[in-house]
Each structure stands twice: as C-alpha cells, then as structure tokens.
Design a protein around this motif. Structure first.
Motif: not given
Length: 255
Positions: A31-32, A78-84, A210-214
């Motif tokens: 996820g991101l 807080e607040p947290t970042i929503p996760w996709d 380009v494919v992001p992600g780590c």
C-alpha cells in the motif's frame, strides 16, 4: 504421488486473476499513504525519511515515487495518514515509440541490477512463480540484452554500474523499451545524492515506464509491464487489494 495429484485437481488454477480482475489476496500490496482530505497541519510530514510527504493546502501531498512504505506517517501519531491498498502504481513517461504488436505478446525482458539491495529483485523473481505466472501474459526473462525487447532496471544506479547499464542498453536491438522498477531507480530513494550514486535512471537513459515502491509488489510490476508494452486495454482491475493492517496488526474492518 497420487495424493499430490488429487490435491492439485481439487485446488484448480491458483494464479491471480489480474489483469482480468482485481486481486484481494492477503499481502499482495504494501500500500501507499493516501493523504486526501481530513489531514490537518499536524500531519507528521517531518517523519518521512525520503520527503515523499510534503505540506500542501494545509494538509499533505504524496510523491509516490519517493515513498518507501515505512509507515512512519500512520503509526503512533495523531492524526494518522490514511492508507491506500492499491497496486496499480506504474506511470508512463513516453520516451520512445510504441512496440509493434508483434512484440506486445511475446516480450523478452533483461533484468539489470544497478545496485539493488535485493528487495526489488526478489519481487521481480516472484513474477515467475505459479501465482503471478507472467508467462501467461507473454513476458519472458532473457539472460542477454541482445535478445531483449525491454530493459528492467532495479536499484539506485550505483556509480560503478553506469557503464554496465549503458553497454546493456546499447546492445539491445531496436525497437526497445526501458522500465524503471522501485523507488531507488525512480528518484534515488534513501540513497539519493549519496556517496555511491548521484542521479536517477531517467537522467542516464530514456525511460518509458516508472514503477514506484520499495519494493513494488509483483502486481505493480505486472501493471508496469502491461503499460510499457502498450496493453492498457487489457487492464480491467478495480485496483483494490486487501486492506492494509494497522499498527496493532489488525486489518481495516476487523473487529
């Protein structure tokens, strides 16, 4: 032996349905962050080690090509970042002409490790296993750039790998494509402007996708492969994966 045959017949085909449909199996995507709405000025932007999160309009904006999925922005704050939990992250750059149709369903790939830590390379290897089975989509690995239609580059392009990268690219016959896989090759990631690297892949050779992600999950890489070969019309996924687990280990929606 007969037991394995019976089990196989009962299990049936276990390969992912992607790209014909979405994939909701557990663990298919890290996820991101998805800082869209509801995130105030107290968002922990300063926690991001790669500056993927930046302040914008009183909230935060994400540069997905810098994100390393460290979860510092959504844990114990807080607040947290929503996760996709999506995985269709690849983007076209349109640097070279499209591949002819004769190459689109029989694409040979040369994978080049340009200083990869091993994570992106491992995800790339998973595309050959029965669950992802990239051969069913017409993608094959070749050991030599002289037989490759597509060059997939992993890692931050360490200084000592630049010459090897250029030789591999020049050895490929035309028409040819290049795909950058992983945050490191896209922007440098945590190695940006380090002692071993001073640039990103797009500054050295033309990049088409380009494919992001780590690291990016196998489905994100498959999405990139479909884009780079001009097969967008085959992508019919809703781009949804299983909800990401929160800091307590529970998945979204769990009681």
């Amino acid at each position: 032996m007969s037991g394995w045959i019976i089990k196989g017949l009962k299990s049936g085909v276990v390969s992912t349905h992607y790209p014909d449909g979405g994939e909701n199996a557990q663990g298919v995507s890290p996820g991101l962050p998805s800082p869209a709405g509801g995130v105030g000025v107290d968002t922990p932007i300063g926690r991001c080690p790669t500056s993927a999160l930046k302040a914008k309009d009183g909230g935060a904006a994400l540069d997905k090509f810098r994100c390393v999925h460290c979860h510092r922005c959504d844990r114990n704050v807080e607040p947290t970042i929503p996760w996709d939990s999506s995985y269709e992250w690849a983007e076209k750059r349109g640097k070279t002409p499209e591949l002819p149709k004769a190459f689109q369903r029989s694409t040979h790939i040369r994978v080049l490790d340009a200083g990869d830590c091993g994570a992106c390379l491992n995800e790339m290897k998973l595309l050959n296993n029965p669950f992802y089975n990239m051969h069913r989509l017409g993608f094959f690995i070749t050991p030599t750039p002289r037989q490759a239609d597509l060059l997939v580059v992993l890692g931050p392009v360490a200084d000592h790998m630049k010459t090897a990268l250029l030789k591999a690219y020049e050895a490929m016959p035309a028409p040819k494509k290049v795909m950058s896989v992983g945050t490191c090759s896209a922007t440098g990631g945590v190695f940006e402007d380090g002692f071993m690297t001073s640039t990103k892949l797009e500054d050295i050779i033309p990049v088409d996708v380009v494919v992001p992600g780590c690291p990016p999950p196998p489905l994100a890489i498959l999405h990139g492969l479909l884009l780079v070969t001009g097969r967008e019309d085959e992508i019919r996924s809703d781009a949804t994966a299983r909800p990401a687990a929160d800091s307590s280990g529970k998945e979204a929606g769990d009681a």
